[in-house]
Design a protein around this motif. Structure first.
Motif, PDB file in Angstrom:
ATOM      1  N   PHE A 118      -2.256 -38.306  12.153  1.00 53.85           N
ATOM      2  CA  PHE A 118      -3.486 -37.415  12.896  1.00 53.85           C
ATOM      3  C   PHE A 118      -2.793 -36.871  14.269  1.00 53.85           C
ATOM      4  CE2 PHE A 118      -5.507 -40.670  10.124  1.00 53.85           C
ATOM      5  CZ  PHE A 118      -6.565 -39.778   9.685  1.00 53.85           C
ATOM      6  N   VAL A 119      -2.275 -35.725  13.997  1.00 60.99           N
ATOM      7  CA  VAL A 119      -1.684 -34.950  15.284  1.00 60.99           C
ATOM      8  C   VAL A 119      -2.124 -33.532  14.851  1.00 60.99           C
ATOM      9  CG1 VAL A 119       0.254 -36.610  15.848  1.00 60.99           C
ATOM     10  CG2 VAL A 119       0.378 -34.880  14.003  1.00 60.99           C
ATOM     11  N   THR A 120      -1.980 -32.856  15.974  1.00 60.52           N
ATOM     12  CA  THR A 120      -2.583 -31.531  15.912  1.00 60.52           C
ATOM     13  C   THR A 120      -1.793 -30.652  15.214  1.00 60.52           C
ATOM     14  OG1 THR A 120      -3.654 -31.390  18.069  1.00 60.52           O
ATOM     15  CG2 THR A 120      -3.212 -29.299  17.185  1.00 60.52           C
ATOM     16  N   ALA A 121      -0.309 -30.885  14.943  1.00 60.59           N
ATOM     17  CA  ALA A 121       0.637 -30.065  14.140  1.00 60.59           C
ATOM     18  C   ALA A 121       0.323 -29.991  12.867  1.00 60.59           C
ATOM     19  CB  ALA A 121       2.025 -30.569  14.615  1.00 60.59           C
ATOM     20  N   THR A 122      -0.322 -31.393  12.313  1.00 60.68           N
ATOM     21  CA  THR A 122      -0.404 -31.548  10.893  1.00 60.68           C
ATOM     22  C   THR A 122      -1.727 -30.798  10.494  1.00 60.68           C
ATOM     23  OG1 THR A 122       0.548 -33.798  10.857  1.00 60.68           O
ATOM     24  CG2 THR A 122      -0.947 -33.311   9.293  1.00 60.68           C
ATOM     25  N   ALA A 123      -2.631 -30.974  11.393  1.00 59.93           N
ATOM     26  CA  ALA A 123      -3.838 -30.141  11.128  1.00 59.93           C
ATOM     27  C   ALA A 123      -3.822 -28.644  10.874  1.00 59.93           C
ATOM     28  CB  ALA A 123      -4.787 -30.411  12.163  1.00 59.93           C
ATOM     29  N   ARG A 124      -2.738 -28.200  11.725  1.00 57.50           N
ATOM     30  CA  ARG A 124      -2.452 -26.677  11.822  1.00 57.50           C
ATOM     31  C   ARG A 124      -1.880 -26.297  10.723  1.00 57.50           C
ATOM     32  NH1 ARG A 124      -0.242 -25.807  18.126  1.00 57.50           N
ATOM     33  NH2 ARG A 124      -2.575 -25.835  19.115  1.00 57.50           N
ATOM     34  N   ALA A 125      -1.005 -27.138  10.204  1.00 57.60           N
ATOM     35  CA  ALA A 125      -0.104 -27.179   8.844  1.00 57.60           C
ATOM     36  C   ALA A 125      -1.308 -26.848   7.633  1.00 57.60           C
ATOM     37  CB  ALA A 125       0.807 -28.085   8.626  1.00 57.60           C
ATOM     38  N   VAL A 178      -9.865 -23.533   0.190  1.00 49.84           N
ATOM     39  CA  VAL A 178     -11.230 -24.006   0.690  1.00 49.84           C
ATOM     40  C   VAL A 178     -11.143 -25.756   1.045  1.00 49.84           C
ATOM     41  CG1 VAL A 178     -13.571 -24.494   0.658  1.00 49.84           C
ATOM     42  CG2 VAL A 178     -12.654 -22.436  -0.066  1.00 49.84           C
ATOM     43  N   ALA A 179     -10.509 -26.337  -0.276  1.00 53.45           N
ATOM     44  CA  ALA A 179     -10.395 -27.809  -0.197  1.00 53.45           C
ATOM     45  C   ALA A 179      -9.353 -28.323   0.962  1.00 53.45           C
ATOM     46  CB  ALA A 179      -9.943 -28.261  -1.533  1.00 53.45           C
ATOM     47  N   VAL A 180      -8.220 -27.381   0.836  1.00 58.27           N
ATOM     48  CA  VAL A 180      -7.075 -27.727   1.985  1.00 58.27           C
ATOM     49  C   VAL A 180      -7.723 -27.338   3.480  1.00 58.27           C
ATOM     50  CG1 VAL A 180      -4.765 -26.942   3.045  1.00 58.27           C
ATOM     51  CG2 VAL A 180      -5.147 -27.466   0.376  1.00 58.27           C
ATOM     52  N   GLY A 181      -8.663 -26.444   3.567  1.00 63.31           N
ATOM     53  CA  GLY A 181      -9.421 -26.096   4.934  1.00 63.31           C
ATOM     54  C   GLY A 181     -10.032 -27.261   5.299  1.00 63.31           C
ATOM     55  N   LEU A 182     -10.793 -27.810   4.142  1.00 62.03           N
ATOM     56  CA  LEU A 182     -11.569 -29.007   4.793  1.00 62.03           C
ATOM     57  C   LEU A 182     -10.774 -30.211   4.971  1.00 62.03           C
ATOM     58  CD1 LEU A 182     -14.373 -28.711   1.719  1.00 62.03           C
ATOM     59  CD2 LEU A 182     -14.667 -28.299   4.112  1.00 62.03           C
ATOM     60  N   LEU A 183      -9.463 -30.299   4.283  1.00 62.60           N
ATOM     61  CA  LEU A 183      -8.534 -31.437   4.589  1.00 62.60           C
ATOM     62  C   LEU A 183      -8.258 -31.331   6.161  1.00 62.60           C
ATOM     63  CD1 LEU A 183      -7.286 -34.019   3.919  1.00 62.60           C
ATOM     64  CD2 LEU A 183      -5.376 -32.547   2.778  1.00 62.60           C
ATOM     65  N   GLY A 184      -7.771 -30.119   6.518  1.00 67.39           N
ATOM     66  CA  GLY A 184      -7.677 -29.867   7.790  1.00 67.39           C
ATOM     67  C   GLY A 184      -8.708 -30.274   8.910  1.00 67.39           C
ATOM     68  N   HIS A 185      -9.829 -29.748   8.475  1.00 70.66           N
ATOM     69  CA  HIS A 185     -11.107 -30.080   9.415  1.00 70.66           C
ATOM     70  C   HIS A 185     -11.093 -31.668   9.330  1.00 70.66           C
ATOM     71  CE1 HIS A 185     -15.182 -29.975  11.313  1.00 70.66           C
ATOM     72  NE2 HIS A 185     -15.390 -30.583  10.508  1.00 70.66           N
ATOM     73  N   ALA A 186     -10.881 -32.335   8.348  1.00 72.21           N
ATOM     74  CA  ALA A 186     -11.039 -34.024   8.432  1.00 72.21           C
ATOM     75  C   ALA A 186      -9.808 -34.476   9.485  1.00 72.21           C
ATOM     76  CB  ALA A 186     -10.895 -34.547   6.895  1.00 72.21           C
ATOM     77  N   PHE A 187      -8.630 -33.904   9.178  1.00 71.40           N
ATOM     78  CA  PHE A 187      -7.711 -34.343   9.938  1.00 71.40           C
ATOM     79  C   PHE A 187      -8.100 -34.154  11.591  1.00 71.40           C
ATOM     80  CE2 PHE A 187      -5.215 -35.421   6.848  1.00 71.40           C
ATOM     81  CZ  PHE A 187      -3.980 -36.149   7.069  1.00 71.40           C
ATOM     82  N   ARG A 188      -8.776 -33.231  11.865  1.00 77.65           N
ATOM     83  CA  ARG A 188      -9.069 -32.827  13.413  1.00 77.65           C
ATOM     84  C   ARG A 188     -10.102 -33.876  13.841  1.00 77.65           C
ATOM     85  NH1 ARG A 188      -7.606 -27.569  12.034  1.00 77.65           N
ATOM     86  NH2 ARG A 188      -6.462 -26.779  13.815  1.00 77.65           N
ATOM     87  N   ARG A 189     -10.839 -34.271  12.852  1.00 77.57           N
ATOM     88  CA  ARG A 189     -12.145 -35.093  13.280  1.00 77.57           C
ATOM     89  C   ARG A 189     -11.167 -36.593  13.353  1.00 77.57           C
ATOM     90  NH1 ARG A 189     -17.302 -34.550  11.466  1.00 77.57           N
ATOM     91  NH2 ARG A 189     -17.537 -36.677  12.234  1.00 77.57           N
ATOM     92  N   GLY A 190     -10.172 -36.866  12.738  1.00 72.33           N
ATOM     93  CA  GLY A 190      -9.384 -37.720  12.630  1.00 72.33           C
ATOM     94  C   GLY A 190      -8.685 -37.942  14.187  1.00 72.33           C
ATOM     95  N   ILE A 191      -8.219 -36.887  14.524  1.00 76.13           N
ATOM     96  CA  ILE A 191      -7.568 -36.727  15.846  1.00 76.13           C
ATOM     97  C   ILE A 191      -8.415 -37.042  16.888  1.00 76.13           C
ATOM     98  CG2 ILE A 191      -6.223 -35.212  17.503  1.00 76.13           C
ATOM     99  CD1 ILE A 191      -5.218 -33.658  15.021  1.00 76.13           C
ATOM    100  N   LEU A 193     -11.319 -38.732  16.819  1.00 81.16           N
ATOM    101  CA  LEU A 193     -11.456 -40.239  16.771  1.00 81.16           C
ATOM    102  C   LEU A 193     -10.354 -41.062  17.195  1.00 81.16           C
ATOM    103  CD1 LEU A 193     -13.303 -40.706  13.096  1.00 81.16           C
ATOM    104  CD2 LEU A 193     -14.420 -40.954  15.549  1.00 81.16           C
ATOM    105  N   GLN A 194      -9.291 -40.981  17.029  1.00 77.28           N
ATOM    106  CA  GLN A 194      -8.113 -41.555  17.363  1.00 77.28           C
ATOM    107  C   GLN A 194      -7.950 -41.439  18.944  1.00 77.28           C
ATOM    108  OE1 GLN A 194      -3.970 -41.831  15.581  1.00 77.28           O
ATOM    109  NE2 GLN A 194      -3.672 -40.102  17.018  1.00 77.28           N
ATOM    110  N   LYS A 195      -8.164 -40.399  19.563  1.00 79.27           N
ATOM    111  CA  LYS A 195      -8.167 -40.013  20.962  1.00 79.27           C
ATOM    112  C   LYS A 195      -9.428 -41.065  21.509  1.00 79.27           C
ATOM    113  CE  LYS A 195      -5.906 -35.487  21.343  1.00 79.27           C
ATOM    114  NZ  LYS A 195      -6.188 -34.450  21.657  1.00 79.27           N
ATOM    115  N   GLU A 196     -10.564 -41.256  21.012  1.00 81.98           N
ATOM    116  CA  GLU A 196     -11.651 -41.770  21.548  1.00 81.98           C
ATOM    117  C   GLU A 196     -11.280 -43.332  21.615  1.00 81.98           C
ATOM    118  OE1 GLU A 196     -14.907 -40.477  19.182  1.00 81.98           O
ATOM    119  OE2 GLU A 196     -14.946 -38.480  20.078  1.00 81.98           O
TER     120      GLU A 196
END
Length: 201
Positions: A118-125, A178-191, A193-196
């Motif tokens: 759950f890092v920004t670089a992964t979500a951007r990928a 679209v599915a991969v885009g949603l996965l990227g959005h999910a990773f951003r949510r995870g990021i 939550l991890q920071k919180e």
């Protein structure tokens, strides 16, 4: 002296999986470069521009008996320059898109191998993969249409705009995008939550 704990069996298995993905990505990248180059050379032949057209099923005689075909390879020296260039651009876009997606997948596997889930670089990928599939699909479909219509005109058949069946052929690619885009959005949510969570510790 403190020593790091030995990796568990699950960790070793995950590491092997990530390394395998990276190795397959490298092989796929090399294969894509070779395939794209051969496709471009195959388009431009001494006797004309070559393009495969999809047709309604047609009976043909072959060396092993009667068969049905739904495509035909047309080679014509009368194809206009714009259509030939469009065919080449389509092949280049397809190759670059495949290389970009392959590189992004390898990057994600490398980040996972280093523990960077759950890092920004992964979500951007994931964003790169999704947008590449979406834009690349549109580009290939559009330039394919220009090339096909030029070939049809060269053999005396009137071309047509993008047919609904063309959209259907690319629909799986866009669905994956679209599915991969949603996965990227999910990773951003995870990021987030991890920071919180880290802020509460």
């Amino acid at each position: 002296m403190n020593t790091a704990p030995a990796p568990t069996r699950a960790q070793r298995s995950a590491t092997a999986d990530f390394v395998t993905v990276i190795l397959f990505a490298i092989a796929a990248g090399i294969g894509t470069i070779i395939t794209t180059t051969l496709r471009l050379f195959d388009m431009f032949r001494p006797d004309g521009f070559a393009w495969r057209l999809h047709i309604d099923e047609l009976p043909v005689d072959t060396s092993f008996g009667a068969a049905l075909t739904d495509s035909v390879l047309v080679v014509s020296p009368d194809v206009n320059a714009v259509s030939m260039a469009s065919g080449a651009v389509s092949g280049i876009i397809a190759g670059l898109a495949a290389l970009t997606v392959t590189a992004a997948v390898a990057f994600v596997a490398w980040r996972f191998l280093r523990g960077g889930f759950f890092v920004t670089a992964t979500a951007r990928a994931f964003d790169v993969i999704g947008w590449t599939l979406l834009i690349g699909g549109v580009g290939v479909m559009s330039f394919d249409t220009l090339a096909r219509n030029g070939v049809l005109a060269a053999v005396g058949i009137e071309g047509e705009p993008i047919h609904p069946t063309e959209f259907a052929a690319f629909a799986p690619v866009w669905a994956i995008a679209v599915a991969v885009g949603l996965l990227g959005h999910a990773f951003r949510r995870g990021i987030r939550l991890q920071k919180e969570t880290e802020g509460l510790v």
